[in-house]
Design an enzyme around this catalytic site. Structure first.
Site: not given
Ligand SMILES: Cc1ncc(COP(=O)(O)O)c(C=O)c1O
Length: 386
Positions: A181, A209, A242
């Site tokens: 990320s 992502h 995303k």
């Molecule tokens: C790699 C990764 N996993 C999980 C999440 C969390 O997802 P969510 O925003 O749907 O809670 C994010 C970013 O928010 C992320 O970048």
């Protein structure tokens, strides 16, 4: 004992001194534009990579669902919150990822902190890429398993940890982001899959992502032209917040694993179902992704325009980091870009390791090539030359 407010005030003051205090800023987004403090800025800080959060078909699907089902889900999915749209969304996700089944959670964070403790416990071992997202680390900690971090994207370090610690452990999980990320690089999934096979471990990727962006929109297990499950990743998790432009998290896996999640994952059982509008929006966005893989390839193409213009390592995803060092330098660089009309938020510890504060550029399908060229020129002159 200190009063609660003294404790909070002291902590905040220390964070402020280290330039680590955070403040949400009211932001109105219209496509790729963000309005903040009365200024309209061209945003390179949004994970809405395909700009679907405001796509007319996605918005219309959400409005129709509200009219049909109301706003909230009303209860956990295991009580009365499992509105009929869920079934369609889960089938679509499984189809896209080439798995038997899928299970949707309240968010990507909730997915990971639900999935990992359902699969691993105190008798088990979890080996995690050190730069994995916070929710993978949180899930691993919650499980009570023995956790070891391997150096970022380094399967040979993962191998030595497995060789040292695998013996004597009942079950072993290898967990990593698919696309990282804050760095935008892609996990060495083929090598990790081979390690999983050799060490009798399960491999889990979080493709928050990657979905909609790499591998023809199918995610990091499908990069380099890989087709149906060419890389064997039996646990493919991610988020709908995303590229999909909606909200919610998911796990694509076998039917048995999905059934286990629905029965035992605490964040599935004890949290209210997603609002129907969000589920409908996600279905509409997945339809668009499946229909037009060429559009899904655009954010990566745009990111590569930027990395080529600056002679940076070629982008592997829609995310490009420019590491500037300490938090103050990152804030200054972000301010300089804002003065030039761009929104590029500074990313500071603890989101990234100390000393690696950065500008994180997120490219979307609708960024114009000439705006990217202009941005690259300003970054060259005002950030890289400092
Ligand atoms: C790699 C990764 N996993 C999980 C999440 C969390 O997802 P969510 O925003 O749907 O809670 C994010 C970013 O928010 C992320 O970048």
């Amino acid at each position: 004992m200190q009063s609660l407010d003294e404790f909070a005030g002291d902590k905040l003051a220390a964070l402020e001194r280290a330039q680590l205090r955070r403040m949400p800023v009211a932001t109105t987004r219209t496509g790729i534009w963000a309005e903040r403090d009365g200024r309209r800025l061209l945003s390179f800080s949004c994970n809405d990579y395909l700009n679907f959060s405001q796509h007319p078909q996605v918005v219309a699907a959400a409005i129709d669902a509200i009219k049909c089902y109301g706003v909230g889900a009303g209860a956990s999915r295991l009580v009365t919150g499992n509105h009929p749209l869920y079934d369609e969304l889960e089938k679509r996700l499984a189809r896209l990822k080439g798995t038997e089944a899928a299970c949707v959670f309240g968010s990507g964070y909730l997915a990971n902190i639900g999935i990992i403790p359902t699969l691993a416990g105190p008798d088990d071992l979890i080996v995690v890429d050190e730069l994995s997202h916070a929710c993978i680390h949180a899930g691993a900690k919650l499980s009570g398993a023995q956790v070891h971090l391997y150096h970022h994207c380094d399967p040979s370090h993962a191998e030595s940890l497995l060789a040292e610690h695998r013996g004597g452990k009942k079950r072993t999980l290898i967990a990593t982001d698919g696309v990282f990320s804050m760095d935008g690089d892609i996990a060495p999934l083929a090598a990790l899959s081979e390690l999983a096979r050799r060490f009798d471990a399960w491999l889990m990727s979080d493709d928050a992502h990657g979905l909609g962006i790499v591998g023809g929109g199918r995610g990091s297990a499908f990069v380099n032209g890989a087709t149906e499950s060419a890389i064997d990743v039996p646990l493919q998790a991610g988020t709908l917040s995303k590229a999909v432009g909606a909200y919610g998290g998911y796990l694509c896996a076998s039917q048995a694993v999905v059934d286990l999640m629905r029965t035992r994952a605490r964040t599935f059982i004890y949290s209210t179902g997603l609002p129907p509008a969000v589920v409908a929006a996600a279905i509409a966005a997945l339809t668009l992704i499946e229909r037009d893989p060429g559009y899904a390839a655009e954010p990566l193409r745009k990111a590569r325009l930027f990395t080529r213009a600056l002679n940076l390592p070629e982008a592997q995803s829609a995310i490009v980091p420019v590491i500037v060092g300490d938090a103050a330098a990152a804030l200054l660089a972000s301010d300089l870009l804002r003065e030039n009309g761009f929104l590029v938020v500074a990313i500071r510890p603890p989101t990234v390791p100390a000393g690696t504060a950065r500008l994180r550029f997120a490219f979307t399908a609708q960024h114009a090539d000439n705006d990217i060229a202009r941005l690259a020129e300003i970054v060259r002159q005002q950030v890289l030359r400092r």
